[in-house]
Design an enzyme around this catalytic site. Structure first.
Site, short mmCIF file in Angstrom:
data_model
loop_
_atom_site.label_atom_id
_atom_site.label_comp_id
_atom_site.label_asym_id
_atom_site.label_seq_id
_atom_site.Cartn_x
_atom_site.Cartn_y
_atom_site.Cartn_z
CB CYS A 138 -109.85 13.61 97.35
SG CYS A 138 -109.62 12.62 95.87
CD GLU B 235 -112.00 14.19 100.80
OE1 GLU B 235 -112.85 13.34 100.53
OE2 GLU B 235 -110.79 13.95 100.85
#
Length: 366
Positions: free
Chosen positions: A324, A358
């Site tokens: 992330c 992400e």
């Protein structure tokens, strides 16, 4: 962009910018072309948190502008699921005339599912008593009477009042299977369900034909472990948070999966166990050396993998890494790229219209 208005006409432009940015970041590592996965342009977030502003008899959801820090009234939030948007005005309409439920209410958290279930957590700067519970039960019943499959929770300092249960069950269609995932209030869940489905299917495709067993660190409620179990002989997964471990155990049974073992320990502790540095009572009855883990899956916090875990991860032929935070991924790749090469690279647009990215990489031993 404002909380009440999304620049949907610019979705493709912002996605293209992210693809270009990720390509530039991955260029030093000889990565292949980016495979992008699109988000819905609106109603993609399954959870949302709002502060509550009291203005005389009125009260309403607010958010704060990241730059100016000014508060912004939010009556509708198109980034959130349609279920959350339907409930928001009805919930506030019920709270405004109710002194017991509105007194010192400062935040409302929503967690919704594609399956139509929703948890609402009301957060207070005061002690919650029996009068609050009775009023909350009446509110819950009224909203259920309007067709909402709602769970209502009250929170205050060192207090949590759960009227019924603190979880909802999500159902995700993943590669032709209906996967059941119990999601617990105040525990981590993937915020963008549509992207989560695509991440699971990408991970399944990336590990198709894999040999041996899978080790996963930071498994949460088993989101990836259970979907990937179909590609491996056995799956060994670690997670430190008790509610997530309990949810993962439920999900194993609900999905009738019999080849996944969850261990409650941190990635750092697991590294010590594998290296023989420490013995753990939690590992009694589990023979770590009976697993032939040729693939390791990691989905670490934003800080990335610590040095010891990074060294342990390098010992596996195949590494599937969901990140992330591409900045810490790149930091880790400076080490991993010495022993492994990137064979697949994906961008998952988990957070449209923001700078956040992400991404996923598959690394294979050189």
């Amino acid at each position: 962009m404002t909380p009440s208005m999304l620049p949907t006409e610019h979705y493709d432009d912002q996605l293209s910018e992210k693809i270009h940015r990720l390509e530039q970041m991955m260029q030093p590592f000889g990565a292949p072309a980016v495979q992008p996965f699109r988000s819905p342009v609106s109603h993609y977030r399954m959870r949302a948190e709002f502060r509550i502003w009291h203005d005389g008899d009125d009260l309403y959801h607010i958010m704060f502008d990241p730059q100016s820090k000014q508060r912004i009234r939010v009556d509708q939030f198109p980034a959130a699921s349609e279920l959350i948007n339907r409930l928001m005005p009805l919930l506030l309409d019920a709270l405004r005339p109710n002194p017991t439920l509105r007194h010192k209410l400062f935040q409302i958290d929503y967690l919704s599912t594609r399956s139509g279930q929703i948890i609402v957590s009301l957060l207070y700067h005061r002690t919650l008593d029996d009068a609050w519970k009775q009023a909350a039960e009446a509110l819950r019943d009224a909203l259920r009477g309007q067709g909402f499959a709602i769970q209502l929770i009250g929170r205050a300092s060192k207090t949590k009042i759960c009227l019924d249960q603190d979880w909802v069950d999500e159902v995700l269609p993943v590669a032709g299977r209906q996967m059941i995932y119990r999601q617990v209030e105040n525990s981590f869940t993937q915020p963008n369900a549509a992207i989560n489905i695509q991440m699971l299917e990408w991970a399944l495709d990336a590990t198709r034909g894999a040999e041996g067993d899978l080790l996963e660190l930071y498994c949460g409620n088993g989101n990836f472990s259970l979907a990937l179990a179909h590609n491996f002989r056995q799956v060994l997964a670690t997670e430190i948070a008790k509610p997530s471990v309990a949810a993962a155990q439920y999900n194993i049974a609900a999905n009738q999966i019999n080849n996944v073992q969850i261990i409650r320990m941190s990635a750092e502790e697991f590294t010590q166990a594998m290296q023989g540095v420490r013995a753990f009572n939690r590992l009694q009855g589990i023979d770590l050396h009976s697993y032939e883990c040729n693939t390791i899956f990691v989905d670490p916090p934003r800080s990335g993998l610590d040095t010891e875990t990074l060294g342990m991860v390098q010992g596996y032929p195949n590494i599937l890494y969901i990140s992330c935070n591409p900045l810490t991924l790149c930091d880790n790749l400076h080490t991993l790229n010495q022993s492994h090469r990137i064979t697949r690279l994906a961008l998952f647009d988990q957070f449209p219209y923001t700078h956040h990215m992400e991404c996923g990489v598959l690394l294979e031993r050189r």
